[in-house]
Scaffold this motif. Sequence first.
Motif, PDB file in Angstrom:
ATOM      1  N   LEU A 121      -5.073  11.838   6.768  1.00  0.00           N
ATOM      2  CA  LEU A 121      -5.727  10.637   6.251  1.00  0.00           C
ATOM      3  C   LEU A 121      -4.874   9.952   5.190  1.00  0.00           C
ATOM      4  O   LEU A 121      -4.751   8.717   5.169  1.00  0.00           O
ATOM      5  CB  LEU A 121      -7.096  11.001   5.671  1.00  0.00           C
ATOM      6  N   LEU A 122      -4.268  10.736   4.310  1.00  0.00           N
ATOM      7  CA  LEU A 122      -3.433  10.139   3.260  1.00  0.00           C
ATOM      8  C   LEU A 122      -2.181   9.500   3.842  1.00  0.00           C
ATOM      9  O   LEU A 122      -1.785   8.394   3.435  1.00  0.00           O
ATOM     10  CB  LEU A 122      -3.064  11.212   2.233  1.00  0.00           C
ATOM     11  N   SER A 137      -1.858   8.258   6.771  1.00  0.00           N
ATOM     12  CA  SER A 137      -2.233   7.040   7.492  1.00  0.00           C
ATOM     13  C   SER A 137      -2.409   5.853   6.556  1.00  0.00           C
ATOM     14  O   SER A 137      -2.334   4.701   6.983  1.00  0.00           O
ATOM     15  CB  SER A 137      -3.529   7.277   8.273  1.00  0.00           C
ATOM     16  N   GLN A 138      -2.637   6.128   5.255  1.00  0.00           N
ATOM     17  CA  GLN A 138      -2.763   5.068   4.260  1.00  0.00           C
ATOM     18  C   GLN A 138      -1.463   4.827   3.498  1.00  0.00           C
ATOM     19  O   GLN A 138      -1.460   4.139   2.481  1.00  0.00           O
ATOM     20  CB  GLN A 138      -3.872   5.425   3.271  1.00  0.00           C
ATOM     21  N   ARG A 147      -0.421   3.931  -5.326  1.00  0.00           N
ATOM     22  CA  ARG A 147      -1.335   4.003  -4.188  1.00  0.00           C
ATOM     23  C   ARG A 147      -2.722   4.466  -4.657  1.00  0.00           C
ATOM     24  O   ARG A 147      -3.374   5.267  -4.007  1.00  0.00           O
ATOM     25  CB  ARG A 147      -0.801   4.980  -3.136  1.00  0.00           C
ATOM     26  N   ALA A 152      -5.711   3.294  -2.238  1.00  0.00           N
ATOM     27  CA  ALA A 152      -5.659   4.032  -0.972  1.00  0.00           C
ATOM     28  C   ALA A 152      -6.071   5.485  -1.169  1.00  0.00           C
ATOM     29  O   ALA A 152      -6.759   6.065  -0.316  1.00  0.00           O
ATOM     30  CB  ALA A 152      -4.250   3.950  -0.383  1.00  0.00           C
ATOM     31  N   SER A 153      -5.689   6.078  -2.288  1.00  0.00           N
ATOM     32  CA  SER A 153      -6.047   7.469  -2.549  1.00  0.00           C
ATOM     33  C   SER A 153      -7.548   7.635  -2.728  1.00  0.00           C
ATOM     34  O   SER A 153      -8.162   8.558  -2.165  1.00  0.00           O
ATOM     35  CB  SER A 153      -5.310   7.966  -3.792  1.00  0.00           C
ATOM     36  N   THR A 210      -9.357   7.155   0.569  1.00  0.00           N
ATOM     37  CA  THR A 210      -9.117   8.281   1.472  1.00  0.00           C
ATOM     38  C   THR A 210      -9.975   9.478   1.114  1.00  0.00           C
ATOM     39  O   THR A 210     -10.525  10.154   1.999  1.00  0.00           O
ATOM     40  CB  THR A 210      -7.630   8.668   1.435  1.00  0.00           C
TER      41      THR A 210
END
Length: 243
Positions: A117-118, A120-121, A165, A168-169, A172
């Motif tokens: 998941l991370l 992918s971001q 990030r 995003a973090s 996620t």
Amino acid sequence: MTESVGPERTGGIRRWASRLVRVLLTSALIGYVLTLVHFRDSVERPDGTLLEGRVLSVSTEEVTFEAEDGREFRVAPQAVRLGLASILARAVPFYLLLGLGSIAVIHWLSIWRLAVLLRSQGVPVSFFECARWHFVALFYTSFLPGITGGDLVKVYYLIRRYEDRKAASIVTIFVDRVIGMCALAALGGVVLVAQAGDPRLREAGTVVLTFLAASAAGGCVFYSRRVRRLREEGPPPDATPGC
């Protein structure tokens, strides 16, 4: 004249102080966990006193318990609390290893899911980093009050490690928690479907299945290319001329 402390020496002192604080905090937390573990058998007497000793024999109706002073008691099974040593001694090795192996697989899948998941971001996290944050977060979730402490720990380490990030973090970690909740609800749904004839579980089954249906519908809308395209294009212009 007194010598001034250079920035390199000051930075070294701060790093050592930070490590010392972390070691002391970790030691205190480990000591706290050990206080929660009961290593010896104990029994609660009718007057509320707690006696430590060892269990001699166990049956469906009563348990024979020997206290530290040599006295023996016959008490109800629900009054006995087995210690860690007795639990391990009574465990079947095959099932014990099977359970530990299953737990190891579950944690590996959770770490792998978070890493995927991370990445992918656009967060270039490694599997080792995710594993370290996962187990630190697991400790906070398991032994400290609250159920979101582990997620906050992950967010803290991610923001500290990848400052560029942050959004995003955080998103996620939220998505990772939602996926975990859906998986847990799906497992409960399977069990409830298997026990559909039990009237005591119908209300719980309705809640779980409703949650799963709402999650599936929300996921379809969220990941729908058509909905995303409509959102990007915006509503069609009004063809009616204005006054």
